[in-house]
Design an enzyme around this catalytic site. Sequence first.
Site, short mmCIF file in Angstrom:
data_model
loop_
_atom_site.label_atom_id
_atom_site.label_comp_id
_atom_site.label_asym_id
_atom_site.label_seq_id
_atom_site.Cartn_x
_atom_site.Cartn_y
_atom_site.Cartn_z
N GLU A 2 0.83 -1.21 0.00
CA GLU A 2 0.00 0.00 0.00
C GLU A 2 0.86 1.26 0.00
OE1 GLU A 2 -1.84 -0.48 3.82
OE2 GLU A 2 -2.94 -2.27 3.24
N ARG B 197 2.35 20.34 5.65
CA ARG B 197 3.33 19.46 6.30
C ARG B 197 4.31 20.19 7.21
NH1 ARG B 197 6.62 16.90 3.90
NH2 ARG B 197 6.64 15.08 5.23
N TYR C 244 4.10 18.72 10.86
CA TYR C 244 5.17 17.78 11.24
C TYR C 244 6.54 18.43 11.26
CZ TYR C 244 1.64 14.75 8.87
OH TYR C 244 0.51 14.15 8.42
N CYS D 105 -2.91 33.70 9.12
CA CYS D 105 -2.69 34.35 10.41
C CYS D 105 -2.41 33.32 11.50
CB CYS D 105 -3.89 35.22 10.75
SG CYS D 105 -4.05 36.53 9.56
N TYR E 87 0.53 14.28 0.36
CA TYR E 87 0.07 14.87 1.62
C TYR E 87 0.14 16.40 1.59
CZ TYR E 87 0.40 10.02 2.98
OH TYR E 87 0.24 8.65 3.01
C1 PLP Z 1 -1.18 6.13 4.99
C2 PLP Z 1 -1.22 4.68 4.81
C3 PLP Z 1 -0.47 4.08 3.80
C4 PLP Z 1 0.48 4.84 2.91
O1 PLP Z 1 1.56 5.34 3.61
P1 PLP Z 1 2.75 6.06 2.84
O2 PLP Z 1 3.70 6.44 3.89
O3 PLP Z 1 2.17 7.24 2.15
O4 PLP Z 1 3.31 5.07 1.87
C5 PLP Z 1 -0.60 2.71 3.61
N1 PLP Z 1 -1.43 1.97 4.39
C6 PLP Z 1 -2.15 2.53 5.38
C7 PLP Z 1 -3.04 1.67 6.20
C8 PLP Z 1 -2.07 3.89 5.63
O5 PLP Z 1 -2.78 4.42 6.62
#
Ligand code: PLP
Length: 425
Positions: free
Chosen positions: A284, A323, A327, A353, A381
């Site tokens: 993912e 970001r 962060y 502001c 992001y």
């Molecule tokens: C955000 C997320 C990702 C992707 O993360 P990256 O750091 O953008 O690769 C994959 N799986 C789950 C469950 C997430 O919450």
Amino acid sequence: MTDSLLPGHPFIAYQDGELCVEQVRLSSLAAQHGTPLFVYSKAAMLSALAAYQRGFAGRQAQICYAMKANSSLAVLQVFAQAGCGFDIVSAGELARVLAAGGDPAKVIFSGVGKTRAEMKQALQVGIGCFNVESTAELDVLSEVACSMGRQAPVSLRVNPNVDPKTHPYISTGLKGNKFGVAHEDAVPIYRHAASLPGLKVVGIDCHIGSQITEVTPYLDAMDRVLDLVIDIEAAGVPIHHIDFGGGLGINYNGDTPPEADALWAQLLAKLDARGFGERQLMIEPGRSLVGNAGVCLSEVLYLKPGEQKNFCIIDAAMNDLPRPAMYQAFHHIAPVQIRKGADTLYDVVGPVCESGDWIGRDRSLSVQAGDVLAVLSAGAYCMSMASNYNSRGRAAEILVDGAQVHLIRERESVFDTFQLEHLPA
Ligand SMILES: *Cc1c(COP(=O)(O)O)cnc(C)c1O
């Protein structure tokens, strides 16, 4: 002269003093479409994807783009056409996948707080898998599926309790955060899942964090997950696929994450060594597919010299590029046209502001009001987290494909931002 600003990313580079995305000059895009403006390189996205595809050559693997990184329809279309599935976290994201031509059978649904309505919609279109994060969610999903005369394909997100060595807000696989089920509890929860009438157990998943730049946390997490697969299958619940989540980092500021194919060469060697090389695999990735494929263009509004700091005030802000404020993240900032002259140290800030509205601190720049700056590594992001704070309309977006320019999202007008509001009579 061609000078790549980001090693490994030849798609965003200077040509004769002009910063270009593929064959398109960013100065002309800013002049034509205004700022703030997000610009993405299709070739950069496909090249990032190709690294994963090379890594998985000859394997049974499905790449599910974690679309929360950048959920613009045209970006989803690029990945759908390249054969990707999608990792979604809401029904809104599901609707976007379908609108972009994605295959629902290749969708996996992650997240700790899926509603019944979202489960129902996902079941109706026949998504590939629900990545379930708690026992309570298993029970509700089974109930919803039964009420529709269906069985929901499920995987449990397990928490391997390894430290991904990244920012605490984007570290998700440790004990004490809200995601997944504890390693120790996984076997009984799998048994419970297998006993529920509305569920069909198909897999296991984990996701340990984001912006991970080392291989070791992945190898450790893989060992922990494979240990569990052995225990779960010994308890009589077969696991069809193993999903190792996303999280691979990108180069923001000299970061040196492994290439996706190099990372997977090591992970696949471990899978083979432990006898799991033939399993259906899923991943993912989000940030690593889009992060360095995008820039955000912004015009310098004012230079404001000060006793302690000089400020370079630009027309993009924390609502466009959240970001740094969220962060303390670093984004390179580069002029789209190189200007001869001495550099000055600036804090690059937006008009919002809030003192937290900074984009870059202590940046050495040779700029004047009216110049256009590119904030790099803005493909992930940024736009997907953009807001209307300070009643600012969201930026427009461009997809570059070679010399072709596609406006993929129009600039949001102020009228758009208050269309759904009502004044009591
Ligand atoms: C955000 C997320 C990702 C992707 O993360 P990256 O750091 O953008 O690769 C994959 N799986 C789950 C469950 C997430 O919450």
